[in-house]
Design a protein around this motif. Structure first.
Motif, PDB file in Angstrom:
ATOM      1  N   THR A1023     -57.062  81.790  -1.769  1.00  0.00           N
ATOM      2  CA  THR A1023     -55.853  81.754  -0.936  1.00  0.00           C
ATOM      3  C   THR A1023     -55.164  80.391  -1.059  1.00  0.00           C
ATOM      4  O   THR A1023     -53.926  80.308  -1.186  1.00  0.00           O
ATOM      5  CB  THR A1023     -56.225  82.029   0.514  1.00  0.00           C
ATOM      6  OG1 THR A1023     -56.899  83.279   0.598  1.00  0.00           O
ATOM      7  CG2 THR A1023     -54.974  82.085   1.381  1.00  0.00           C
ATOM      8  N   ARG A1024     -55.966  79.343  -1.060  1.00  0.00           N
ATOM      9  CA  ARG A1024     -55.372  77.995  -1.181  1.00  0.00           C
ATOM     10  C   ARG A1024     -54.721  77.820  -2.547  1.00  0.00           C
ATOM     11  O   ARG A1024     -53.619  77.270  -2.657  1.00  0.00           O
ATOM     12  CB  ARG A1024     -56.467  76.947  -0.952  1.00  0.00           C
ATOM     13  CG  ARG A1024     -56.016  75.503  -1.103  1.00  0.00           C
ATOM     14  CD  ARG A1024     -57.116  74.546  -0.671  1.00  0.00           C
ATOM     15  NE  ARG A1024     -58.373  74.814  -1.360  1.00  0.00           N
ATOM     16  CZ  ARG A1024     -58.664  74.338  -2.579  1.00  0.00           C
ATOM     17  NH1 ARG A1024     -57.785  73.578  -3.217  1.00  0.00           N
ATOM     18  NH2 ARG A1024     -59.828  74.608  -3.138  1.00  0.00           N
ATOM     19  N   GLU A1026     -53.602  80.176  -4.547  1.00  0.00           N
ATOM     20  CA  GLU A1026     -52.388  81.009  -4.618  1.00  0.00           C
ATOM     21  C   GLU A1026     -51.249  80.356  -3.859  1.00  0.00           C
ATOM     22  O   GLU A1026     -50.084  80.427  -4.267  1.00  0.00           O
ATOM     23  CB  GLU A1026     -52.686  82.396  -4.046  1.00  0.00           C
ATOM     24  CG  GLU A1026     -53.529  83.242  -4.942  1.00  0.00           C
ATOM     25  CD  GLU A1026     -53.840  84.589  -4.329  1.00  0.00           C
ATOM     26  OE1 GLU A1026     -54.202  85.513  -5.075  1.00  0.00           O
ATOM     27  OE2 GLU A1026     -53.714  84.709  -3.089  1.00  0.00           O
ATOM     28  N   SER A1027     -51.573  79.718  -2.750  1.00  0.00           N
ATOM     29  CA  SER A1027     -50.526  79.014  -1.995  1.00  0.00           C
ATOM     30  C   SER A1027     -49.948  77.872  -2.826  1.00  0.00           C
ATOM     31  O   SER A1027     -48.738  77.634  -2.822  1.00  0.00           O
ATOM     32  CB  SER A1027     -51.107  78.508  -0.681  1.00  0.00           C
ATOM     33  OG  SER A1027     -50.154  77.741   0.021  1.00  0.00           O
ATOM     34  N   LEU A1028     -50.838  77.154  -3.567  1.00  0.00           N
ATOM     35  CA  LEU A1028     -50.338  76.070  -4.417  1.00  0.00           C
ATOM     36  C   LEU A1028     -49.429  76.607  -5.509  1.00  0.00           C
ATOM     37  O   LEU A1028     -48.364  76.049  -5.783  1.00  0.00           O
ATOM     38  CB  LEU A1028     -51.525  75.322  -5.032  1.00  0.00           C
ATOM     39  CG  LEU A1028     -52.352  74.441  -4.083  1.00  0.00           C
ATOM     40  CD1 LEU A1028     -53.536  73.853  -4.818  1.00  0.00           C
ATOM     41  CD2 LEU A1028     -51.500  73.345  -3.452  1.00  0.00           C
ATOM     42  N   SER A1030     -47.689  79.317  -5.395  1.00  0.00           N
ATOM     43  CA  SER A1030     -46.438  79.731  -4.749  1.00  0.00           C
ATOM     44  C   SER A1030     -45.562  78.525  -4.442  1.00  0.00           C
ATOM     45  O   SER A1030     -44.334  78.574  -4.624  1.00  0.00           O
ATOM     46  CB  SER A1030     -46.764  80.503  -3.470  1.00  0.00           C
ATOM     47  OG  SER A1030     -45.593  80.845  -2.796  1.00  0.00           O
ATOM     48  N   GLU A1031     -46.178  77.439  -3.978  1.00  0.00           N
ATOM     49  CA  GLU A1031     -45.386  76.243  -3.693  1.00  0.00           C
ATOM     50  C   GLU A1031     -44.767  75.676  -4.970  1.00  0.00           C
ATOM     51  O   GLU A1031     -43.628  75.198  -4.965  1.00  0.00           O
ATOM     52  CB  GLU A1031     -46.272  75.206  -3.011  1.00  0.00           C
ATOM     53  CG  GLU A1031     -46.690  75.579  -1.600  1.00  0.00           C
ATOM     54  CD  GLU A1031     -47.568  74.514  -0.970  1.00  0.00           C
ATOM     55  OE1 GLU A1031     -47.729  73.449  -1.595  1.00  0.00           O
ATOM     56  OE2 GLU A1031     -48.084  74.753   0.136  1.00  0.00           O
ATOM     57  N   THR A1034     -41.838  77.790  -5.825  1.00  0.00           N
ATOM     58  CA  THR A1034     -40.728  77.466  -4.920  1.00  0.00           C
ATOM     59  C   THR A1034     -40.099  76.136  -5.315  1.00  0.00           C
ATOM     60  O   THR A1034     -38.854  75.979  -5.291  1.00  0.00           O
ATOM     61  CB  THR A1034     -41.245  77.400  -3.478  1.00  0.00           C
ATOM     62  OG1 THR A1034     -41.873  78.636  -3.149  1.00  0.00           O
ATOM     63  CG2 THR A1034     -40.107  77.148  -2.502  1.00  0.00           C
ATOM     64  N   ILE A1206     -47.648  68.391  -3.310  1.00  0.00           N
ATOM     65  CA  ILE A1206     -48.342  69.581  -3.805  1.00  0.00           C
ATOM     66  C   ILE A1206     -49.566  69.197  -4.630  1.00  0.00           C
ATOM     67  O   ILE A1206     -50.587  69.892  -4.628  1.00  0.00           O
ATOM     68  CB  ILE A1206     -47.381  70.448  -4.637  1.00  0.00           C
ATOM     69  CG1 ILE A1206     -46.220  70.931  -3.765  1.00  0.00           C
ATOM     70  CG2 ILE A1206     -48.094  71.647  -5.237  1.00  0.00           C
ATOM     71  CD1 ILE A1206     -45.161  71.682  -4.526  1.00  0.00           C
TER      72      ILE A1206
END
Length: 1475
Positions: A1023-1024, A1026-1028, A1030-1031, A1034, A1206
């Protein structure tokens, strides 16, 4: 009478419904006999013919016309009619006294006067009820709620309306008492009498005088003469109103009682009275006050009456004596009226459909049958609603033709419809079939032997009745809407009659045979409440309804339909028919035909009778002869000695009816010379006349001696079968020693065929025995001869040539069980004994637990040598299969690695087909248990692999530990182990990815995330990561939005990286071409970019990436320098050279031209989009050189800061970092470079002018530059490199604009003085906003080096303030005052800065930032402040080290970003980079 009826009708249970097959349907009476045990328990049943049986409708519709009967629904119901009769009597009682009856209302309901009258009478009368105060109890019994003083109202109404009538009924002398008066409430509704006696007092003209008889001379129904009187004719109408029809006009006075015989002498006497005097005072004066009675013509003075009458009554008036006579007359028998209109089938149907659709306010086919049924029973039970319908009943089919086709009829049949002519279900054929008793009735009886037709409409009904002579009836609905039936079984007939008599005794007092008149119905719910079993059914078109003997039935029609009905009698009816005649005799009811005559006619044909009928008639005739003998002996004892023989066959039924009981006489009758036209049966000799018995004459059809031979012949016919049957039974039940030969059985069959015995069960059984004996004899001979064949087995069909032991044993037993002897039986018995010996040996071996396969195989080989199919052989084969299976399971269990689920299932499937055995069951149980466990874990493992959300790795490892103990091959569990292993490896990689402060690359991170998605395990780091990712995505979108031009063909990396290749003139031309066609890209350039991207992606750290980008940057500078020299030479070519090609269009210069400040190529103003928007004083770049939006540095720095948070490396991030570093380096260079002196301007301007002149002179077409460029030959290499590098930057810098403006003004002051001055003015305004004693931007970039905190530490966010302008009078509109609470923080930060650094730049900090000054806080710290105005100006404070305030619009920050994100100004960002 006190029981309340149900408010809503509850349908009774359904009667049986039968659907015969075509085979059963071929024999009507056979099928009826088959269903009789079931159907006679319900009285009625419904039969649906097989699909496809649809007889054509053969009735002559054009000729069919009829006059229907009128039915008023509430007059049909017995209890309702009793109430109506009572109300009519009350109304007549008051009408004869000049008063009108009005029904009062109590509690908003119509008062039931009949119930009130009965209840008071049951309680002892009016005086007793008043004395004992029982009016409240009476009110409760009538259903009124207690506590509302209803009793007093009931007493008042009773005393006013009913009590005078009660006194009159008890015989009180009203002449000597006060004459009653009737006062009515104006709200009460006037009662209109139904006048039932008046409407029914005149008998109708019957269309079929003797409805159930036919004149023997013509054999058909005929009409009566007009002068005949119904009273002297038999009441034989069996359907719907037996003796009434449309009333004839009456010439007498309206009161019909004056027509009765009892009134005729009174009427004759009163006609002689000539004088009119008052019977009270005897005087004849005051003639104008004399009141003449309309009944007896007696006269009374109005003032002599008690009480006196003030006026002469308007209506008819009766004196007290006539009142007693009128109200005391007996009721006339109730019946239906005939309608005044004659209908055809079409006109009646139109009327019926219109009535139903209007009544229910919907199309007739949409009205539910349940609704019609409930509404019908509601209407017949109410006295407040009068609904009248018409019913076309009892229409003789002889006159208009049957609905079924008949022979010699007018209806033309197609060849496939001719079978309906002879069908037994054709109602014209059913009564005269051989099995029907009515075949022997010589007359054609309408309705019994000849069908009657019925045309119904909605609510038209047929009342409770049983068929004449308690016969069967069958009704077929040809077409139309359903007919609803209700029936009671025959055993409940007397119970139903008793219930109706008890509930409506008044009707049966006047009409004892009321139920035979078909004019009375009663709610089935009422009958069921009194214990009468009632059943119902809905007869639809194409269905039959059969009623059984003495079964009461009634019903009504759902709508317009056409039905046909007829009677029939079978042999089982004979004894019921005789009982019915006795019942008719007790009721003095006419018979439709003579039962004795029918019995004698059947006996005369004894030889041709079916055996069943002969037996039934023999029993009936025996009873008839015994009764006749007894009656004649009684007559002889009475003195009747004279006798004569009379042929009653030639006399019509009307001339041989008993004068007392109206029974049709046939065997004998008694006559007297005093009345030769009258006769009586032998049961009523005493009722003939007062003459002595010796004067009577016994008229007889047969003597007893003549009856005896007839009976003997019939008995011989019936008993011959009994003798034959006794012989057959004796032979069939004989012992083994007394068995007869087969030939004797064959002789009995021959005898039965000769005497035409019926196909009884005994005869069929005998034939079956002979067939079995013949077959056994033939097979036994074949077995003994060696030609063995498997004999016939019931239900089987084995094609083998061997007999099984059981078959052989059964066959031998069958030979010995036959009722006759077979000579081959002993030989087959010996063969059986040898086989049984072998069986015993086989059983001994099979008794062992589990023999070895070798022993079992040896026994099988031994049994195969016998020429008999032994059951032990099959058992041995089964045992062999079991042993082999057990061995296979044991072998598989020894190798668990190969024991898969399919292998276990295959073994189980093989074991399931085996015969039961303890060893097999134990092995099967173990194997199934193992399979269950394996399937459970396989399913559980599969569910774990596919679960959402996914399971944790600890859960999966715990499951794997349990699976390891299972001795089987489980693929899903192995897959689960592999997934856990891969998950452990992935977690290790994920943990080591950022270990030691390393910053992973985007490619490595994406590959790791992609690999994790294929592992069905819950991975906490995923999850972490994938969040990175995604960031990062973005961030890339935000960077692309910041840098890329709209519809740009460049990627973000392509814009941020230095250009790998600028190309010479040839490449430039191609580039221009590519720009004109944006859909095509230069593959060479893209390949170079791929190389750069690959190098950046594979770089280990930021330093190596920066080195790679530095090499590309150096290549970019070299290529651009060569390109500038090449393009600049185009405009400085000598006149002898060819005209150069420029621009995107690759043509010669002409007209107004634009020159790119970077690549120095020239472009036609028309070829460049948006050339009119060119800003004066700013460097113009061609479309090929302007690759991005070139955002300001303060917009670029937040992107780098967010990327640093990030902590992911990606090529675009390295390129952006290099852009910023490159920009900072360039800013340092600009600050260190000094501009050329002013004296060079003139030279530069001169050289520029010369270049332009040469260009104009050297080309065929003149051109000029719209915007001058800085000449290259006058620039030093340092300045040119600085300018080129500044123009290559993808960031907008004020230093670049300042440098360009300075160079442009110095080298071309005369041409651009205005533009440059304006631009410089704007630039200096932006620079001068900061305090003058502060160090310039370049010194700040070089000297101010704030302390950089580590990335793990988070800078405390400073709240962003949105400051609104206060509209205070006296303040300047451009000044905005910031909150004072920010000042302490700012001072604290400055003090911290002063303590922390000794830089000269810090020592030059502006003193205006003191706590006492507020004016400086209204100044934006941006270098290019846009000076926003308005009522609300938004500010943002730097979260870096300077804590300065900026207009949000000046630094490109939105209000949402200011609230939610940290803002780092340009200066702080540069300091961070330099450190």
């Amino acid at each position: 009478m006190t029981h309340s009826r149900p408010n809503e009708f509850i349908p009774p249970p359904e009667c049986p419904v039968f659907e015969p097959s075509w085979e059963e349907f071929a024999d009507p009476f056979g099928f009826i006999n088959k269903i009789r045990p079931i159907a006679e328990n319900t009285g009625i049943c419904k039969i649906r013919p097989p699909p496809g049986w649809q007889p054509p409708f053969a009735c002559d519709v054009d000729r069919l016309h009829f006059t229907p009967r009128i039915q008023r629904l509430n007059e049909l119901e017995a209890q309702t009619r009793v109430k109506l009769n009572f109300l009519d009597q009350i109304a007549k009682f008051w009408e004869l006294q000049g008063c009108t009856l009005k029904i009062p209302h109590v509690e908003r309901k119509t008062l039931d006067l009949y119930v009130l009258y009965k209840l008071v009478k049951e309680e002892g009368g009016f005086d007793v009820v008043c004395r004992e105060r029982r009016w409240t109890q009476i009110a409760l019994k009538m259903g009124f709620a207690p506590g509302k003083a209803v009793g007093s109202h009931l007493r008042s109404h009773y005393e006013r309306i009913l009590y005078p009538y009660y006194l009159f009924q008890t015989g009180a002398n009203l002449m000597n008492s006060q004459k009653p008066t009737l006062t009515n409430d104006t709200k009460d509704k006037e009662y209109k009498p139904h006048d039932l006696p008046q409407r029914q007092s005149v008998q109708p003209v019957e269309t079929c005088t003797i409805a159930r008889r036919a004149k023997r001379t013509e054999g058909r129904c005929f009409k009566s003469e007009p002068g005949e009187v119904c009273e002297n004719k038999p009441n034989l109408r069996r359907r719907m109103g037996s003796c009434v029809a449309k009333s004839e006009p009456v010439k007498e006075i309206p009161v019909q009682v004056k027509e009765e015989p009892i009134e005729q002498p009174v009427e004759g006497e009163k006609s002689k009275v000539e004088q009119y005097i008052c019977l009270v005072c005897g005087g004849g004066g005051d003639e104008d006050r004399l009141l003449l009675c309309d009944g007896c013509d007696d006269s009374y003075h109005t003032f002599c009456l008690i009480p006196p009458l003030h006026d002469v009554p308007k209506g008819d008036w009766r004196c007290p004596k006539c009142l007693a006579q009128e109200c005391g007359k007996p009721q006339v028998a109730f019946g239906f009226e005939q309608a005044s209109r004659d209908y055809t089938l079409r006109t009646f149907g139109d009327m019926a459909d219109s009535f139903k659709s209007d009544y229910f306010n919907m199309p007739v086919h949409m009205v539910p049958t349940e609704l019609v049924e409930k509404e019908f029973w509601r209407l017949v039970s109410t006295i407040e609603e009068d609904v009248t319908v018409e019913y076309g009943a009892d229409i003789a089919s002889k006159d208009f033709g049957s609905g079924f086709p008949v022979k010699n009829g007018t209806f033309k049949l197609s060849p496939e419809e001719e079978d309906y002519l002879s069908s037994g279900w054709n109602l014209n054929n059913m009564p005269v079939l051989d099995a029907s008793v009515l075949t022997h009735v010589t007359a054609d009886i309408c309705g019994m032997k000849l069908p009657w037709l019925y045309v119904g409409m909605c609510f038209s009904s047929f009342c409770w009745h049983i068929e004449d002579h308690w016969s069967y009836s069958i009704n077929y609905l040809h077409w139309g809407e359903p007919k609803t039936w209700y029936g009671a079984p025959g055993y409940a007939a007397e119970q139903l009659e008793n219930v109706m008599k008890s509930l409506a005794p008044e009707l049966f007092e006047s009409q004892p045979d009321l139920l035979h008149q078909l004019v009375t119905i009663m709610n089935p719910n009422v009958l069921m409440d009194h214990g009468v079993p009632i059943y119902r059914t809905n007869q639809c078109a194409g269905e039959f309804v059969i009623t059984f003997p003495r079964a009461y039935h009634s019903g009504f029609n759902q709508g317009f339909n056409f039905a046909e009905a007829v009677n029939f009698c079978t042999a089982d009816w004979m004894h019921l028919g005789r009982k019915c005649v006795e019942h008719y005799r007790s009721l003095n009811r006419y018979c439709v035909f003579s039962h004795d005559e029918m019995t004698c006619n059947i006996a005369a044909k004894a030889d041709s009778l079916e055996l069943e009928l002969a037996t039934a008639v023999q029993k009936d005739m025996c009873a008839m002869i015994l009764e006749e003998k007894m009656l004649r002996e009684k007559a002889y004892k009475r003195g009747v000695w004279h006798s004569q023989q009379v042929d009653y066959d030639v006399l019509p039924d009307e001339e041989r009816q008993c004068a007392k009981c109206r029974t049709t006489c046939y065997l004998s009758a008694i006559t007297c010379p005093c009345s030769p036209d009258q006769l009586v049966c032998l049961h009523h000799i005493q009722d003939l006349c007062p003459c002595p018995a010796r004067s009577y004459t016994l008229n007889y059809k047969y003597t007893l001696a003549e009856l005896k031979p007839m009976f003997q012949v019939l008995t011989a016919r019936a008993e011959s079968y009994e003798d034959w049957a006794s012989k057959v039974n004796k032979i069939l039940k004989a012992d083994q020693d007394d068995k007869s030969d087969l030939e004797e059985l064959r002789s009995l069959i021959v005898e039965a065929e000769k005497k035409m015995y019926p196909e009884t069960d005994l005869l069929c059984h005998l034939r079956q025995v002979i067939q079995n004996a013949d077959r056994c004899t033939s097979m036994a001979q074949q077995l003994l001869n060696g030609k063995r064949q498997t004999r016939y087995r019931s239900g089987g069909g084995k094609s083998q040539n061997q007999l099984t032991v059981e078959e052989l044993k059964t066959f031998v037993n069958q030979l010995y069980d036959l009722p006759c002897t077979i000579r081959q039986a002993p030989f087959l018995k010996a063969l059986l004994n040898r086989v049984e010996q072998f069986q015993q040996q086989s059983l001994d071996l099979l008794a062992e637990d589990m023999a070895g396969s070798s022993a079992l195989q040896g026994l099988l080989d031994e049994g195969a040598g016998l020429d008999v199919e032994l059951p032990q052989l099959a058992a041995l084969r089964q045992r062999l299969e079991q042993a082999r299976w057990v061995e296979a399971v044991q072998e598989a269990s020894d190798q668990p690695a190969d024991l898969s689920l399919d292998c276990m299932r295959r073994l189980i499937d093989q074991g399931v087909g085996l015969a039961p055995h303890s060893c097999v069951e134990r092995t099967m149980a173990r194997l199934q248990e193992l399979l269950t466990v394996c399937e459970h874990w396989e399913e559980k493992a599969h569910n774990m692999l596919t679960a959402r959300p996914r399971h944790s790795i600890e859960t999966l490892e715990a499951a794997i530990q349990e699976v390891d103990s299972i001795p089987a091959y489980l693929p899903s569990c192995l897959q689960l182990k592999d997934c856990v292993s891969r998950a452990r490896e992935w977690i290790m990689e994920a943990d080591s990815l950022q270990a030691g402060g390393r910053i992973p690359g985007l490619a490595t991170l994406s590959e790791l995330v992609s690999r994790a998605r294929g592992i069905p395990v819950m991975l906490e780091p995923l999850t972490r990561l994938e969040s990175l990712v995604s960031e990062v995505q973005t961030w890339k979108e935000s960077a692309a939005k910041t840098f890329l031009l709209r519809n740009s063909s460049y990627s973000l990396l392509e814009v941020l990286c230095p250009r790998c290749e600028t190309g010479m003139q040839k490449s430039k031309s191609k580039k221009a071409k590519d720009v004109s066609l944006p859909c095509k890209k230069v593959e060479v350039k893209l390949d170079s970019l791929v190389d750069v991207e690959k190098a950046l992606s594979t770089s280990k750290d930021t330093a190596s990436a920066m080195a790679t980008l530095s090499d590309v940057h150096q290549k970019e500078l070299d290529s651009m320098s060569m390109l500038r020299i090449s393009n600049e030479s185009k405009c400085q070519s000598s006149p002898s050279c060819l005209a150069p090609t420029v621009c995107l269009c690759h043509t010669v210069p002409a007209g107004p031209m634009l020159q790119c400040e970077l690549c120095r190529d020239a472009y036609h103003s028309g070829c460049v989009p948006g050339f009119k928007d060119i800003q004066t004083g700013l460097p113009w770049l061609c479309p090929l050189c302007k690759r991005s939006e070139k955002p300001p540095l303060d917009k670029v720095l937040p992107l780098l800061a967010s990327l640093q948070r990030i902590r992911i490396r990606l090529p675009e991030g390295d390129a952006l970092r290099y852009v910023i570093e490159r920009t900072v380096r360039w800013q340092h260079k600009v600050q260190q470079v000094s501009l050329p002196t002013q004296h060079l301007n003139g030279k530069a301007r001169h050289i520029s002018g010369i270049a332009s002149s040469q260009a104009m002179e050297g080309s065929n077409s003149s051109f000029y530059m719209l915007q001058p460029c800085i000449p290259l030959n006058e620039l030093s290499a340092e300045l040119e490199e600085l300018l080129v590098e500044g123009l290559l930057l993808q960031v907008t810098l004020p230093e670049l604009q300042q440098l360009y403006s300075s160079l442009l003004n110095r080298f071309s002051p005369s041409q651009h003085s205005m533009q440059s001055s304006e631009h410089d003015h704007q630039y200096h305004i932006a620079q001068d906003r900061s305090p003058p004693h502060r160090s310039p931007p370049h010194s700040k970039a070089q000297d101010v080096v704030p302390e950089i905190k580590k990335e793990s530490e988070k800078v405390e966010k400073n709240s962003k303030r949105r400051l609104e302008k206060e509209n205070v009078e006296g303040q300047h509109r451009d000044k905005i005052k910031k909150p004072k609470k920010k000042k302490p923080k700012m001072n604290k930060e400055r003090r911290r800065e002063e303590k922390r650094t000794t830089s000269p730049a810090n020592s030059l900090s502006d003193p205006s930032y003191s706590d006492d000054s507020e004016e400086d806080w209204s100044v934006c710290s941006a270098k290019r402040c846009q000076q926003p105005e308005g009522n609300e100006v938004n500010w943002v404070q730097c979260d870096g080290s300077c804590n300065q305030w900026f207009h949000q619009i000046c630094v490109g920050v939105s209000a949402e970003q200011a609230e939610n994100e940290d803002y780092i100004c340009v200066s702080c960002a540069i300091n961070d980079l330099t450190e």
